[in-house]
Scaffold this motif. Structure first.
Motif, PDB file in Angstrom:
ATOM      1  N   VAL A   1       0.864  -1.183   0.000  1.00 41.72           N
ATOM      2  CA  VAL A   1       0.000   0.000   0.000  1.00 41.72           C
ATOM      3  C   VAL A   1       0.895   1.226   0.000  1.00 41.72           C
ATOM      4  O   VAL A   1       1.823   1.315   0.813  1.00 41.72           O
ATOM      5  CB  VAL A   1      -0.925   0.024   1.233  1.00 41.72           C
ATOM      6  N   ILE A   2       0.638   2.170  -0.901  1.00 40.29           N
ATOM      7  CA  ILE A   2       1.406   3.410  -0.992  1.00 40.29           C
ATOM      8  C   ILE A   2       0.429   4.571  -0.854  1.00 40.29           C
ATOM      9  O   ILE A   2      -0.523   4.691  -1.630  1.00 40.29           O
ATOM     10  CB  ILE A   2       2.159   3.494  -2.335  1.00 40.29           C
ATOM     11  N   LEU A   3       0.684   5.434   0.147  1.00 46.59           N
ATOM     12  CA  LEU A   3      -0.227   6.518   0.475  1.00 46.59           C
ATOM     13  C   LEU A   3       0.540   7.833   0.646  1.00 46.59           C
ATOM     14  O   LEU A   3       1.719   7.827   1.008  1.00 46.59           O
ATOM     15  CB  LEU A   3      -0.937   6.226   1.798  1.00 46.59           C
ATOM     16  N   PRO A   4      -0.123   8.966   0.445  1.00 46.32           N
ATOM     17  CA  PRO A   4       0.485  10.241   0.832  1.00 46.32           C
ATOM     18  C   PRO A   4       0.773  10.254   2.337  1.00 46.32           C
ATOM     19  O   PRO A   4       0.026   9.673   3.138  1.00 46.32           O
ATOM     20  CB  PRO A   4      -0.579  11.274   0.460  1.00 46.32           C
TER      21      PRO A   4
ATOM     22  N   GLU B   1      -0.070   7.884   9.322  1.00 46.10           N
ATOM     23  CA  GLU B   1      -0.222   7.482  10.714  1.00 46.10           C
ATOM     24  C   GLU B   1      -1.553   6.786  10.960  1.00 46.10           C
ATOM     25  O   GLU B   1      -1.623   5.793  11.694  1.00 46.10           O
ATOM     26  CB  GLU B   1      -0.043   8.684  11.644  1.00 46.10           C
ATOM     27  N   ASP B   2      -2.622   7.282  10.351  1.00 47.03           N
ATOM     28  CA  ASP B   2      -3.915   6.610  10.516  1.00 47.03           C
ATOM     29  C   ASP B   2      -3.876   5.220   9.895  1.00 47.03           C
ATOM     30  O   ASP B   2      -4.459   4.270  10.449  1.00 47.03           O
ATOM     31  CB  ASP B   2      -5.034   7.430   9.877  1.00 47.03           C
ATOM     32  N   PHE B   3      -3.207   5.083   8.757  1.00 48.48           N
ATOM     33  CA  PHE B   3      -3.154   3.760   8.138  1.00 48.48           C
ATOM     34  C   PHE B   3      -2.282   2.815   8.954  1.00 48.48           C
ATOM     35  O   PHE B   3      -2.621   1.631   9.107  1.00 48.48           O
ATOM     36  CB  PHE B   3      -2.634   3.853   6.707  1.00 48.48           C
ATOM     37  N   ARG B   4      -1.179   3.307   9.478  1.00 50.97           N
ATOM     38  CA  ARG B   4      -0.347   2.467  10.344  1.00 50.97           C
ATOM     39  C   ARG B   4      -1.168   1.972  11.541  1.00 50.97           C
ATOM     40  O   ARG B   4      -1.097   0.798  11.912  1.00 50.97           O
ATOM     41  CB  ARG B   4       0.872   3.264  10.822  1.00 50.97           C
ATOM     42  N   ALA B   5      -1.953   2.857  12.122  1.00 48.24           N
ATOM     43  CA  ALA B   5      -2.790   2.464  13.254  1.00 48.24           C
ATOM     44  C   ALA B   5      -3.853   1.452  12.837  1.00 48.24           C
ATOM     45  O   ALA B   5      -4.179   0.530  13.601  1.00 48.24           O
ATOM     46  CB  ALA B   5      -3.439   3.698  13.872  1.00 48.24           C
TER      47      ALA B   5
ATOM     48  N   ASP C   1       3.763  -0.417 -13.865  1.00 46.80           N
ATOM     49  CA  ASP C   1       4.888   0.453 -13.523  1.00 46.80           C
ATOM     50  C   ASP C   1       4.314   1.763 -13.010  1.00 46.80           C
ATOM     51  O   ASP C   1       3.368   2.292 -13.598  1.00 46.80           O
ATOM     52  CB  ASP C   1       5.718   0.683 -14.807  1.00 46.80           C
ATOM     53  N   ILE C   2       4.852   2.278 -11.906  1.00 45.23           N
ATOM     54  CA  ILE C   2       4.308   3.527 -11.353  1.00 45.23           C
ATOM     55  C   ILE C   2       5.383   4.604 -11.230  1.00 45.23           C
ATOM     56  O   ILE C   2       5.234   5.550 -10.447  1.00 45.23           O
ATOM     57  CB  ILE C   2       3.637   3.280  -9.984  1.00 45.23           C
ATOM     58  N   ARG C   3       6.449   4.499 -11.999  1.00 45.67           N
ATOM     59  CA  ARG C   3       7.531   5.480 -11.879  1.00 45.67           C
ATOM     60  C   ARG C   3       7.042   6.905 -12.121  1.00 45.67           C
ATOM     61  O   ARG C   3       7.471   7.838 -11.427  1.00 45.67           O
ATOM     62  CB  ARG C   3       8.665   5.135 -12.848  1.00 45.67           C
ATOM     63  N   ASP C   4       6.173   7.093 -13.099  1.00 50.08           N
ATOM     64  CA  ASP C   4       5.722   8.445 -13.413  1.00 50.08           C
ATOM     65  C   ASP C   4       4.702   8.980 -12.416  1.00 50.08           C
ATOM     66  O   ASP C   4       4.386  10.177 -12.435  1.00 50.08           O
ATOM     67  CB  ASP C   4       5.157   8.505 -14.837  1.00 50.08           C
ATOM     68  N   LEU C   5       4.193   8.123 -11.530  1.00 47.90           N
ATOM     69  CA  LEU C   5       3.248   8.561 -10.504  1.00 47.90           C
ATOM     70  C   LEU C   5       3.914   8.851  -9.168  1.00 47.90           C
ATOM     71  O   LEU C   5       3.278   9.421  -8.271  1.00 47.90           O
ATOM     72  CB  LEU C   5       2.167   7.494 -10.287  1.00 47.90           C
ATOM     73  N   TRP C   6       5.163   8.450  -9.018  1.00 48.32           N
ATOM     74  CA  TRP C   6       5.810   8.519  -7.702  1.00 48.32           C
ATOM     75  C   TRP C   6       5.922   9.961  -7.209  1.00 48.32           C
ATOM     76  O   TRP C   6       6.215  10.870  -7.980  1.00 48.32           O
ATOM     77  CB  TRP C   6       7.183   7.871  -7.756  1.00 48.32           C
ATOM     78  N   ARG C   7       5.681  10.147  -5.911  1.00 48.45           N
ATOM     79  CA  ARG C   7       5.711  11.474  -5.304  1.00 48.45           C
ATOM     80  C   ARG C   7       6.654  11.498  -4.105  1.00 48.45           C
ATOM     81  O   ARG C   7       6.842  10.472  -3.438  1.00 48.45           O
ATOM     82  CB  ARG C   7       4.305  11.885  -4.832  1.00 48.45           C
ATOM     83  N   PRO C   8       7.233  12.655  -3.791  1.00 47.83           N
ATOM     84  CA  PRO C   8       8.155  12.729  -2.656  1.00 47.83           C
ATOM     85  C   PRO C   8       7.487  12.547  -1.302  1.00 47.83           C
ATOM     86  O   PRO C   8       8.188  12.328  -0.301  1.00 47.83           O
ATOM     87  CB  PRO C   8       8.784  14.129  -2.784  1.00 47.83           C
ATOM     88  N   ASP C   9       6.169  12.619  -1.226  1.00 44.11           N
ATOM     89  CA  ASP C   9       5.484  12.409   0.055  1.00 44.11           C
ATOM     90  C   ASP C   9       4.901  11.007   0.189  1.00 44.11           C
ATOM     91  O   ASP C   9       4.216  10.711   1.180  1.00 44.11           O
ATOM     92  CB  ASP C   9       4.371  13.447   0.249  1.00 44.11           C
ATOM     93  N   PHE C  10       5.162  10.119  -0.749  1.00 46.52           N
ATOM     94  CA  PHE C  10       4.605   8.772  -0.660  1.00 46.52           C
ATOM     95  C   PHE C  10       5.293   7.968   0.449  1.00 46.52           C
ATOM     96  O   PHE C  10       6.524   7.989   0.581  1.00 46.52           O
ATOM     97  CB  PHE C  10       4.768   8.029  -1.985  1.00 46.52           C
ATOM     98  N   VAL C  11       4.466   7.241   1.191  1.00 48.16           N
ATOM     99  CA  VAL C  11       4.940   6.287   2.195  1.00 48.16           C
ATOM    100  C   VAL C  11       4.386   4.918   1.812  1.00 48.16           C
ATOM    101  O   VAL C  11       3.187   4.782   1.542  1.00 48.16           O
ATOM    102  CB  VAL C  11       4.479   6.677   3.617  1.00 48.16           C
ATOM    103  N   ALA C  12       5.264   3.917   1.784  1.00 54.63           N
ATOM    104  CA  ALA C  12       4.868   2.563   1.379  1.00 54.63           C
ATOM    105  C   ALA C  12       4.788   1.650   2.598  1.00 54.63           C
ATOM    106  O   ALA C  12       5.636   1.715   3.495  1.00 54.63           O
ATOM    107  CB  ALA C  12       5.866   2.007   0.378  1.00 54.63           C
TER     108      ALA C  12
END
Length: 273
Positions: free
Chosen positions: A49-52, A57-61, A113-124
């Motif tokens: 799962v990759i989220l902004p 934190e809510d997803f981790r919880a 492939d999601i290289r063109d969607l990748w963002r600097p705030d993404f957390v996997a």
């Protein structure tokens, strides 16, 4: 961007029994887009799962609140397409056979492939997968019907609620495997040794008892045959997270496509806190 093929698609039969480097190379080159059950025996497989970062934190919880369907095995640093705990050399932008893209809770696209969607705030987030304990079951001589029939394991929404966190909520999803009646207790014992991969079954037998109406119509994956001497056995499933994501409606989220997992570089017997 839709699904894009490499030079030549490989089949599951081509890669069954192949070295991990061969399988992972085919996936990274976009030459394989099928399910990963039965591939790379001995290596841990994960849901992804990759989220902004605003939702992290809510997803981790949510994962911590629901450790059976959502056993959390690793989290990336923001913007980094690797999870160090799962081995070196991975690239989360390319190393799954198929990805699903969700926009405001709706799955809008499936791609390789999601290289063109990748963002600097993404957390996997890497979440345990039942394919991990399947190797142990097959080594013990227990048949995995979806592997035999070369389809994605059937998965079903249930009436079992999860414990919510923030905007993340929804029912538990289970995967189902037909098991011979006399082997159920052995299967329970073997899979219980893999708590990082959903552990022991959540339910055995009548699907109606957990809110499933029809085993011939899975919500994800494909129906499999169930023989007269077998009973359906159900495990927690990481697709639970995809339902919770659809309910949370983040502006964007990227996940694995059901059955198309992240094959890591560490042992499927790794111990996680």
């Amino acid at each position: 961007m839709s699904l894009v093929s490499g030079v030549e698609d490989r089949t599951h039969s081509d890669l069954s029994g192949a070295e991990a480097e061969v399988v992972k190379g085919a996936i990274r080159r976009n030459d394989y887009s099928g399910h990963t059950a039965g591939l790379c025996a001995g290596l841990l497989q994960c849901n992804l799962v990759i989220l902004p970062a605003a939702f992290a934190e809510d997803f981790r919880a949510f994962c911590r609140n629901n450790p059976i369907p959502c056993p959390l095995l690793g989290v990336s640093e923001p913007g980094r397409p690797q999870i160090a705990a799962l081995g070196e050399g991975m690239d989360l932008r390319t190393d799954l056979p198929r990805y699903r893209v969700y926009e405001r809770g709706r799955c809008t696209e499936e791609r390789r492939d999601i290289r063109d969607l990748w963002r600097p705030d993404f957390v996997a987030f890497a979440i345990g997968c039942s394919f991990t304990f399947e190797d142990a079951l097959m080594a013990a001589g227990i048949e995995m019907r979806h592997v035999e029939e070369n389809v994605t394991v059937p998965m079903f929404r249930t009436g079992i609620p999860t414990t919510p966190s923030g905007a993340f909520h929804g029912p538990t999803v289970v995967s189902m495997r037909p098991i011979k009646r006399e082997e159920v207790e052995r299967v329970r014992e073997i899979s219980a040794a893999y708590p990082h991969a959903h552990g022991a079954p959540l339910h055995v037998g009548d699907p109606a008892e957990i809110g499933i109406a029809d085993l011939s119509r899975p919500d994800w994956g494909h129906a499999v045959s169930i023989r007269a001497d077998e009973v359906p056995v159900y495990w927690g499933c990481g697709v639970t997270t995809q339902v919770a994501i659809a309910n949370a409606c983040p502006e964007i989220c990227i996940t694995h496509a059901p059955g198309a997992m992240l094959i890591t570089g560490i042992s499927d017997c790794a111990v996680f806190d």
